[in-house]
Design a protein around this motif. Structure first.
Motif, PDB file in Angstrom:
ATOM      1  N   GLU A 159      94.222  61.715  70.075  1.00  0.00           N
ATOM      2  CA  GLU A 159      94.888  60.727  69.170  1.00  0.00           C
ATOM      3  C   GLU A 159      96.139  61.170  68.857  1.00  0.00           C
ATOM      4  N   SER A 160      97.003  62.024  69.609  1.00  0.00           N
ATOM      5  CA  SER A 160      98.360  62.393  69.175  1.00  0.00           C
ATOM      6  C   SER A 160      99.086  61.475  70.198  1.00  0.00           C
ATOM      7  N   GLU A 161     100.342  61.557  70.029  1.00  0.00           N
ATOM      8  CA  GLU A 161     101.350  60.376  70.882  1.00  0.00           C
ATOM      9  C   GLU A 161     102.532  61.383  71.211  1.00  0.00           C
ATOM     10  N   VAL A 162     103.046  61.048  72.647  1.00  0.00           N
ATOM     11  CA  VAL A 162     103.969  61.578  73.210  1.00  0.00           C
ATOM     12  C   VAL A 162     105.142  60.426  73.747  1.00  0.00           C
ATOM     13  N   TYR A 163     106.387  60.686  73.285  1.00  0.00           N
ATOM     14  CA  TYR A 163     107.416  59.850  73.709  1.00  0.00           C
ATOM     15  C   TYR A 163     108.495  60.538  74.664  1.00  0.00           C
ATOM     16  N   LEU A 164     108.790  59.880  75.609  1.00  0.00           N
ATOM     17  CA  LEU A 164     109.700  60.530  76.734  1.00  0.00           C
ATOM     18  C   LEU A 164     111.323  60.244  76.210  1.00  0.00           C
ATOM     19  N   CYS A 165     112.093  61.100  76.766  1.00  0.00           N
ATOM     20  CA  CYS A 165     113.506  60.741  76.517  1.00  0.00           C
ATOM     21  C   CYS A 165     114.342  61.838  77.095  1.00  0.00           C
ATOM     22  N   ASN A 166     115.848  61.569  77.120  1.00  0.00           N
ATOM     23  CA  ASN A 166     116.818  62.558  77.598  1.00  0.00           C
ATOM     24  C   ASN A 166     116.770  63.631  76.639  1.00  0.00           C
ATOM     25  N   PRO A 167     117.651  64.874  76.930  1.00  0.00           N
ATOM     26  CA  PRO A 167     118.018  65.957  76.073  1.00  0.00           C
ATOM     27  C   PRO A 167     118.751  65.615  74.773  1.00  0.00           C
ATOM     28  N   ALA A 168     119.679  64.472  75.041  1.00  0.00           N
ATOM     29  CA  ALA A 168     120.702  64.190  73.817  1.00  0.00           C
ATOM     30  C   ALA A 168     119.732  63.549  72.902  1.00  0.00           C
ATOM     31  N   VAL A 169     118.872  62.549  73.014  1.00  0.00           N
ATOM     32  CA  VAL A 169     118.110  61.832  72.136  1.00  0.00           C
ATOM     33  C   VAL A 169     117.127  62.622  71.537  1.00  0.00           C
ATOM     34  N   ALA A 170     116.565  63.780  72.312  1.00  0.00           N
ATOM     35  CA  ALA A 170     115.761  64.884  72.043  1.00  0.00           C
ATOM     36  C   ALA A 170     116.480  65.505  70.529  1.00  0.00           C
ATOM     37  N   ALA A 171     117.598  66.026  70.867  1.00  0.00           N
ATOM     38  CA  ALA A 171     118.285  66.735  69.774  1.00  0.00           C
ATOM     39  C   ALA A 171     118.738  65.965  68.836  1.00  0.00           C
ATOM     40  N   ALA A 172     119.125  64.864  68.866  1.00  0.00           N
ATOM     41  CA  ALA A 172     119.663  64.058  67.868  1.00  0.00           C
ATOM     42  C   ALA A 172     118.439  63.592  66.676  1.00  0.00           C
ATOM     43  N   SER A 173     117.276  63.396  67.419  1.00  0.00           N
ATOM     44  CA  SER A 173     116.025  62.879  67.024  1.00  0.00           C
ATOM     45  C   SER A 173     115.505  64.222  66.101  1.00  0.00           C
ATOM     46  N   ALA A 174     115.767  65.401  66.667  1.00  0.00           N
ATOM     47  CA  ALA A 174     115.065  66.573  65.922  1.00  0.00           C
ATOM     48  C   ALA A 174     116.009  66.839  64.577  1.00  0.00           C
ATOM     49  N   VAL A 175     117.184  66.268  64.624  1.00  0.00           N
ATOM     50  CA  VAL A 175     117.771  66.292  63.414  1.00  0.00           C
ATOM     51  C   VAL A 175     117.404  65.557  62.261  1.00  0.00           C
ATOM     52  N   LEU A 176     117.313  64.352  62.913  1.00  0.00           N
ATOM     53  CA  LEU A 176     116.998  62.984  62.059  1.00  0.00           C
ATOM     54  C   LEU A 176     115.430  62.951  61.747  1.00  0.00           C
ATOM     55  N   GLY A 177     114.620  63.574  62.269  1.00  0.00           N
ATOM     56  CA  GLY A 177     113.109  63.467  61.989  1.00  0.00           C
ATOM     57  C   GLY A 177     112.508  62.097  62.435  1.00  0.00           C
ATOM     58  N   ARG A 178     113.500  61.551  63.435  1.00  0.00           N
ATOM     59  CA  ARG A 178     112.862  60.002  63.689  1.00  0.00           C
ATOM     60  C   ARG A 178     113.571  59.881  65.000  1.00  0.00           C
ATOM     61  N   ILE A 179     113.114  58.903  66.096  1.00  0.00           N
ATOM     62  CA  ILE A 179     113.866  58.928  67.459  1.00  0.00           C
ATOM     63  C   ILE A 179     114.987  58.135  67.174  1.00  0.00           C
ATOM     64  N   ALA A 180     115.932  58.978  67.597  1.00  0.00           N
ATOM     65  CA  ALA A 180     117.523  58.711  67.041  1.00  0.00           C
ATOM     66  C   ALA A 180     118.129  58.486  68.271  1.00  0.00           C
ATOM     67  N   ASP A 181     119.498  57.705  68.067  1.00  0.00           N
ATOM     68  CA  ASP A 181     120.635  57.363  69.110  1.00  0.00           C
ATOM     69  C   ASP A 181     121.357  58.722  68.873  1.00  0.00           C
ATOM     70  N   PRO A 182     121.873  59.297  70.135  1.00  0.00           N
ATOM     71  CA  PRO A 182     122.844  60.504  69.949  1.00  0.00           C
ATOM     72  C   PRO A 182     123.978  60.116  69.022  1.00  0.00           C
ATOM     73  N   ARG A 183     124.449  58.969  69.118  1.00  0.00           N
ATOM     74  CA  ARG A 183     125.633  58.648  68.350  1.00  0.00           C
ATOM     75  C   ARG A 183     125.702  58.600  66.958  1.00  0.00           C
ATOM     76  N   GLU A 184     124.450  58.609  66.359  1.00  0.00           N
ATOM     77  CA  GLU A 184     124.156  58.719  64.792  1.00  0.00           C
ATOM     78  C   GLU A 184     124.518  60.324  64.353  1.00  0.00           C
ATOM     79  N   VAL A 185     124.494  61.045  65.314  1.00  0.00           N
ATOM     80  CA  VAL A 185     124.616  62.465  64.467  1.00  0.00           C
ATOM     81  C   VAL A 185     125.880  63.263  65.276  1.00  0.00           C
ATOM     82  N   LYS A 186     126.498  62.428  66.045  1.00  0.00           N
ATOM     83  CA  LYS A 186     127.552  62.948  66.843  1.00  0.00           C
ATOM     84  C   LYS A 186     128.773  63.476  66.026  1.00  0.00           C
TER      85      LYS A 186
END
Lengths: 420, 167
Positions: A393-420
């Motif tokens: 009952e867990s979930e996995v979302y797939l993406c590229n490394p830029a989206v992954a890094a940006a999302s790690a900062v914001l705590g939600r799935i994020a566009d890399p341009r949001e943290v640039k």
């Protein structure tokens, strides 16, 4: 009628001038590969054959990468089966922890696979080597056993689908996005039993690291192989690295395709695959608010040096979100060392990430990052099936490394341009 | 070869992680794998409820994902006599043949059969009879090369003969 690159490679390895889709052939194998999950079953079958030696000790590769460094006694015993067999057969390409990497990052890096090869691996992502212009496909353990004994395997010659990627890529869009977009377009069985041939202007500009990522996920569309015709970029990668002579094959202009599919890459945004299939893709602008508990950057899809550089560029001077775990897993020891020398680890550690020795662990819910019930991960890996990274009952979302890094900062799935 | 049994019905894209989750792949013992067969699928109780001879019927792309032969091994060790699906993922198809788990592609059977139907499969003729609904469906028979593999007793026996001949 001409032949596709896939047909030409198969014909050459079957010792015939021409093959047609649907034909059953027996082909010589340049490399056979197994890992700590699939090889123990293959070794057991191999022993039943009564054959003393593998067909070529240089060409049978065993890479214990899934449950290594061993997570428990059972895993340790599985790896011991490989280690003992490698020793007994004096295999050139057995890689112990400390030298080991995620197999599909390791084999190209070591120059073990090259253009024009026919390769089977008892791992579905063996199709990665198609990026070098090889015919590479995943098989099971029994096929691996037969391949180790005879150096041959039977194949049904697949029909080919030609994918043409026109136009220029948008910022933060790479091979991962092109392949997720493609799978989203044709579905997880859109290329079932078929060869996927990736061509076009956007492919020609892609680096090898991005190409490996694309070919890696051909299987997620049901493809038999995912091949990219070799060019200067391929040869630059191969020269000085390949351990054996290679041969470049190209599709004939009048080769026959089951289908030709064209994409306009200028319209492709970074993609995110939602649970529980890689085909459930959305462009980043349509993701909405999806909070996450864990981010994994690594695996045979995106554990290469360029992936780590992209992630580090976005994480520099920032902190991982307080209630989120970021795991960074370089694909091989060489990538690990390179990332360390470039100072990427300082960036990751300053951000609050955990950096691990190479392993497939979390990608398949093996170890080193398992999800609890109800948790959600965003990963640069290649599969998001139910229970893939832990609790069913867990979930996995797939993406590229830029989206992954940006999302790690914001705590939600994020566009890399949001943290640039 | 005639196979008769009660059916378990599954949907589309049943993946290898659903058939045998990777967390159990630190063993390759068939009996052990059977204990967890289908644990992450829509039918979590499958392994405790399945009876010898039962038949799995599924939608498109059955067995997609990993190359793990543990998936068909787990199904076979559960006592399942065969799998019928609208279509199969290619590595699963190959693995099933190689280990001697009979599989049949039949879109009409996959549509027509309901959970719990009693069915009879005639492997040679490629005929599937639904004894509960009194219907018959055509299945794609194995290509001749596959029949040769099956007749030899699976890939290893086939290869074994070849290796012996070359020695």
């Amino acid at each position: 009628m001409g032949m596709t690159i896939t047909e030409k490679i198969l014909a050459a390895h079957a010792g015939v001038d021409k093959v047609e889709p649907g034909e059953l052939i027996n082909a010589k194998l340049d490399i056979v590969l197994g890992n700590d999950i699939t090889a123990p079953v293959a070794i057991k079958e191999f022993k039943k054959l009564g054959v003393e030696k593998v067909y070529d000790k240089e060409r049978v590769c065993l890479v214990p990468d899934h449950f290594t460094p061993n997570k428990d006694i059972k895993s340790a015993e599985q790896v011991k089966v490989l280690r003992d067999f490698a020793q007994e057969q004096d295999l050139t390409n057995y890689y112990e922890v400390g030298e080991m990497g995620v197999e599909h990052c390791l084999l190209p890096e070591k120059g073990i696979v090259g253009p024009g090869d026919v390769i089977i691996g008892a791992d579905s992502h063996t199709c990665t080597y198609g990026a070098l212009g090889a015919f590479a496909t995943g098989v099971g353990s029994t096929d691996l056993a037969a391949g180790m004994a005879t150096g041959e395997a039977w194949f049904k010659v697949p029909e080919s689908i030609k994918f043409v990627y026109n136009g220029k890529l948008q910022p933060y869009v790479g091979g991962k996005d092109l392949i997720l977009y493609t799978i989203g377009n044709i579905g997880v069985d859109g290329a079932r039993y078929m060869a996927m041939e990736f061509t076009g202007e956007a492919i020609e500009t892609l680096s090898m690291d991005n190409r490996f990522t694309m070919s890696n996920m051909a299987i997620e569309a049901g493809g038999k192989n995912g091949i990219i015709p070799p060019d200067e970029i391929t040869l630059k990668y191969v020269k000085g690295r390949a351990k054996r002579p290679w041969k470049v094959y190209q599709s004939d202009p009048d080769a026959k395709y089951a289908q030709v599919i064209e994409f306009d890459c200028s319209k492709i945004e970074p993609q995110v695959a939602f649970p529980h299939l890689p085909e459930n893709t959305k462009p980043i602008s349509e993701v909405g608010t999806v909070t996450i508990d864990q981010v994994v950057i690594g695996s045979c899809t995106n554990g290469r040096i360029e992936d780590l550089r992209i992630a580090a560029a976005l994480l520099k001077g920032k902190k991982v979100h307080k209630y989120l775990r970021l795991l960074v897993i370089p694909g091989t020891q060489a990538i690990y060392r390179q990332a360390m020398q470039e100072g990427l680890f300082d960036i990751f550690l300053d951000a609050g990430a955990a950096v691990s020795t190479p392993t497939c662990g979390p990608c398949l819910g093996g170890h080193m990052g398992i999800l609890a019930k109800g948790e959600r991960a965003l990963a640069t890996t290649n599969r998001n099936f139910v229970g893939r990274m832990g609790h069913p009952e867990s979930e996995v979302y797939l993406c590229n490394p830029a989206v992954a890094a940006a999302s790690a900062v914001l705590g939600r799935i994020a566009d890399p341009r949001e943290v640039k | 070869m005639q196979l008769q049994g009660k059916t378990w019905k599954f949907g589309n894209d049943v993946d290898t992680d659903a058939i045998i989750p990777a967390r159990y792949l630190n063993t390759s013992d068939p009996a052990e794998l059977a204990k967890y067969c289908m644990e992450d699928s829509e039918k979590k109780d499958f392994s405790s409820q399945v009876k010898p001879g039962d038949i799995i019927v599924a939608g498109k792309n059955f067995g997609c994902g990993s190359s793990r032969e543990h998936a068909p091994i787990a199904i076979k060790a559960s006592g399942v006599s065969c799998v019928i699906a609208k279509s199969f993922a290619r590595i699963f198809y190959r693995n099933a043949i190689n280990i001697g788990l009979p599989i049949f592609e039949s879109p009409e059977a996959a549509e027509g059969i309901s959970e719990g139907d009693e069915i009879l499969v005639d492997a040679e003729k490629g005929k599937i009879t639904n004894l509960t609904k009194n219907e018959t469906y055509d299945a794609m028979p194995f290509p001749p090369f596959m029949q040769e593999l099956i007749a030899a007793g699976g890939l290893m026996k086939y290869v074994g003969k070849k290796v012996a001949k070359n020695a």
